[in-house]
Design a protein around this motif. Structure first.
Motif, PDB file in Angstrom:
ATOM      1  N   ARG A   1      52.352   3.633   0.465  1.00  0.00           N
ATOM      2  CA  ARG A   1      51.414   4.600   1.554  1.00  0.00           C
ATOM      3  C   ARG A   1      50.850   5.870   0.622  1.00  0.00           C
ATOM      4  NH1 ARG A   1      50.994   4.862   5.754  1.00  0.00           N
ATOM      5  NH2 ARG A   1      50.966   6.964   7.340  1.00  0.00           N
ATOM      6  N   LYS A   2      51.662   5.933  -1.135  1.00  0.00           N
ATOM      7  CA  LYS A   2      50.406   7.001  -1.835  1.00  0.00           C
ATOM      8  C   LYS A   2      49.129   5.714  -1.966  1.00  0.00           C
ATOM      9  CE  LYS A   2      53.678   8.790  -4.938  1.00  0.00           C
ATOM     10  NZ  LYS A   2      54.022   8.912  -6.630  1.00  0.00           N
ATOM     11  N   TYR A   3      48.971   5.302  -2.125  1.00  0.00           N
ATOM     12  CA  TYR A   3      47.222   4.782  -2.025  1.00  0.00           C
ATOM     13  C   TYR A   3      45.962   4.437  -0.313  1.00  0.00           C
ATOM     14  CZ  TYR A   3      48.834   5.968  -6.266  1.00  0.00           C
ATOM     15  OH  TYR A   3      49.218   6.645  -7.971  1.00  0.00           O
ATOM     16  N   ASN A   4      47.709   4.941   0.168  1.00  0.00           N
ATOM     17  CA  ASN A   4      46.990   4.231   1.746  1.00  0.00           C
ATOM     18  C   ASN A   4      45.583   4.615   1.811  1.00  0.00           C
ATOM     19  OD1 ASN A   4      47.129   3.791   4.800  1.00  0.00           O
ATOM     20  ND2 ASN A   4      48.938   3.244   4.373  1.00  0.00           N
TER      21      ASN A   4
ATOM     22  N   ASN B   1      57.497  -2.040   8.376  1.00  0.00           N
ATOM     23  CA  ASN B   1      57.090  -2.616   7.310  1.00  0.00           C
ATOM     24  C   ASN B   1      56.211  -1.586   6.505  1.00  0.00           C
ATOM     25  OD1 ASN B   1      54.224  -3.116   8.651  1.00  0.00           O
ATOM     26  ND2 ASN B   1      55.218  -4.643   9.732  1.00  0.00           N
ATOM     27  N   GLU B   2      55.537  -2.247   5.650  1.00  0.00           N
ATOM     28  CA  GLU B   2      54.929  -1.232   4.498  1.00  0.00           C
ATOM     29  C   GLU B   2      53.794  -1.157   5.225  1.00  0.00           C
ATOM     30  OE1 GLU B   2      52.721  -4.743   1.558  1.00  0.00           O
ATOM     31  OE2 GLU B   2      54.937  -4.133   1.161  1.00  0.00           O
ATOM     32  N   GLN B   3      53.242  -1.732   6.136  1.00  0.00           N
ATOM     33  CA  GLN B   3      51.622  -1.395   7.249  1.00  0.00           C
ATOM     34  C   GLN B   3      52.508  -0.380   7.562  1.00  0.00           C
ATOM     35  OE1 GLN B   3      50.833  -4.843   8.695  1.00  0.00           O
ATOM     36  NE2 GLN B   3      49.492  -5.538   6.628  1.00  0.00           N
ATOM     37  N   CYS B   4      53.703   0.312   8.211  1.00  0.00           N
ATOM     38  CA  CYS B   4      54.029   1.489   8.950  1.00  0.00           C
ATOM     39  C   CYS B   4      53.281   3.015   8.409  1.00  0.00           C
ATOM     40  CB  CYS B   4      55.395   1.086   9.416  1.00  0.00           C
ATOM     41  SG  CYS B   4      55.211   0.129  10.815  1.00  0.00           S
ATOM     42  N   GLY B   5      53.752   3.087   9.115  1.00  0.00           N
ATOM     43  CA  GLY B   5      53.308   5.679   8.745  1.00  0.00           C
ATOM     44  C   GLY B   5      54.299   5.786   9.920  1.00  0.00           C
ATOM     45  N   THR B   6      55.395   6.445   8.952  1.00  0.00           N
ATOM     46  CA  THR B   6      55.433   7.547  10.084  1.00  0.00           C
ATOM     47  C   THR B   6      54.765   9.602  10.678  1.00  0.00           C
ATOM     48  OG1 THR B   6      58.228   6.704   9.480  1.00  0.00           O
ATOM     49  CG2 THR B   6      58.219   9.374  10.319  1.00  0.00           C
ATOM     50  N   HIS B   7      54.452   9.684  11.233  1.00  0.00           N
ATOM     51  CA  HIS B   7      53.699  10.865  10.969  1.00  0.00           C
ATOM     52  C   HIS B   7      54.275  11.875  12.596  1.00  0.00           C
ATOM     53  CE1 HIS B   7      50.041   8.093  11.496  1.00  0.00           C
ATOM     54  NE2 HIS B   7      50.747   7.837  10.261  1.00  0.00           N
ATOM     55  N   VAL B   8      54.084  13.312  11.586  1.00  0.00           N
ATOM     56  CA  VAL B   8      55.278  14.093  12.199  1.00  0.00           C
ATOM     57  C   VAL B   8      54.151  14.905  12.589  1.00  0.00           C
ATOM     58  CG1 VAL B   8      57.127  15.630  11.938  1.00  0.00           C
ATOM     59  CG2 VAL B   8      56.890  13.862  10.974  1.00  0.00           C
TER      60      VAL B   8
ATOM     61  N   ARG C   1      50.669  12.930   7.941  1.00  0.00           N
ATOM     62  CA  ARG C   1      51.256  11.121   8.103  1.00  0.00           C
ATOM     63  C   ARG C   1      51.476  10.808   7.323  1.00  0.00           C
ATOM     64  NH1 ARG C   1      46.900   9.914  11.424  1.00  0.00           N
ATOM     65  NH2 ARG C   1      46.959   7.380  10.644  1.00  0.00           N
ATOM     66  N   MET C   2      52.503  11.237   5.814  1.00  0.00           N
ATOM     67  CA  MET C   2      52.658  11.231   4.635  1.00  0.00           C
ATOM     68  C   MET C   2      53.490   9.572   4.493  1.00  0.00           C
ATOM     69  SD  MET C   2      52.915  14.362   2.563  1.00  0.00           S
ATOM     70  CE  MET C   2      51.750  14.114   0.618  1.00  0.00           C
ATOM     71  N   HIS C   3      54.426   9.677   5.281  1.00  0.00           N
ATOM     72  CA  HIS C   3      55.511   9.061   5.088  1.00  0.00           C
ATOM     73  C   HIS C   3      55.408   8.171   5.330  1.00  0.00           C
ATOM     74  CE1 HIS C   3      60.292   8.159   5.019  1.00  0.00           C
ATOM     75  NE2 HIS C   3      60.194   9.398   4.487  1.00  0.00           N
ATOM     76  N   GLN C   4      56.420   7.382   5.064  1.00  0.00           N
ATOM     77  CA  GLN C   4      55.971   5.691   5.052  1.00  0.00           C
ATOM     78  C   GLN C   4      57.342   5.275   6.618  1.00  0.00           C
ATOM     79  OE1 GLN C   4      56.638   6.655   1.215  1.00  0.00           O
ATOM     80  NE2 GLN C   4      58.605   6.613   1.738  1.00  0.00           N
ATOM     81  N   GLY C   5      56.489   4.228   7.487  1.00  0.00           N
ATOM     82  CA  GLY C   5      57.141   3.565   8.418  1.00  0.00           C
ATOM     83  C   GLY C   5      58.938   3.617   8.222  1.00  0.00           C
ATOM     84  N   THR C   6      59.735   4.306   8.628  1.00  0.00           N
ATOM     85  CA  THR C   6      60.939   4.628   8.375  1.00  0.00           C
ATOM     86  C   THR C   6      62.171   4.253  10.348  1.00  0.00           C
ATOM     87  OG1 THR C   6      63.389   4.877   7.629  1.00  0.00           O
ATOM     88  CG2 THR C   6      61.305   6.938   7.801  1.00  0.00           C
TER      89      THR C   6
END
Length: 186
Positions: A56-59, A18-25, A97-102
């Motif tokens: 995500r931009k303003y997180n 959801n919008e609270q998740c991030g995809t960290h690589v 750490r940028m990308h939104q969760g997916t």
């Protein structure tokens, strides 16, 4: 590819994002020049932000990096930046750490492939990379990856314009319009 299989399994098991998740690589830096890679990421940061949803931009967990060198970023002792230098201390990785969760491979695979182009670029980037056209030229991006990146920017733009009724400032909408114009110019 292992990543696609992992994403498919997680999705099939019902794991939500959801919008609270991030995809960290995390990228292994043991055989890369971490200072050069950080500098090149920094110079592409504005372009990379075009792939991010407004949320995500303003997180606060992936703030925009302001330090233009790896050493300055490391000196901040704060991992909550788009490019986390702190992970280098612990894991010898540079974390993006940028990308939104997916769990969608069509979103994540091109993102990682593009990041790998930046990671494996052997010299310093002159100036900045702000558009898809500049990225294609700088990193010798093939048409398939360029098309995936362009589609992703347009998808994010579509989400941003639908969300404008919730926006309290004009900045996110302005960023989205700028992103779209950059795609159209490339």
């Amino acid at each position: 590819a292992p990543l696609i299989k992992i994403l498919s399994v997680l999705s099939g098991m019902g794991f939500p994002t959801n919008e609270q998740c991030g995809t960290h690589v995390h990228f292994d830096m043991r055989k890369r020049d971490v200072k050069l890679v950080y500098q090149n990421l920094f110079k592409t940061q504005k372009f990379l932000r075009k792939f991010l949803t407004r949320n995500r931009k303003y997180n606060r967990f992936c703030k925009m990096n302001k330090a233009d060198t790896f050493d300055k970023q490391l000196g901040l002792c704060d991992r909550y930046y788009s490019f986390n230098a702190e992970s280098y201390r612990r894991h010898n990785t540079l974390e993006v750490r940028m990308h939104q969760g997916t769990l969608k491979a069509d979103e994540l695979v091109p993102w990682i492939n593009f990041l790998l182009r930046i990671m494996n670029y052997t010299g310093p980037i002159e100036g900045t990379v702000n558009t898809l056209k500049q990225a294609k030229k700088q990193f010798d991006i093939d048409e398939k990856l360029a098309h995936s990146l362009e589609s992703r920017i347009l998808t994010v733009f579509g989400r941003a314009t639908r969300a404008t009724s919730e926006v309290t400032t004009a900045r996110p909408f302005h960023d989205s319009i700028t992103d779209l114009l950059d795609v159209l110019r490339s």
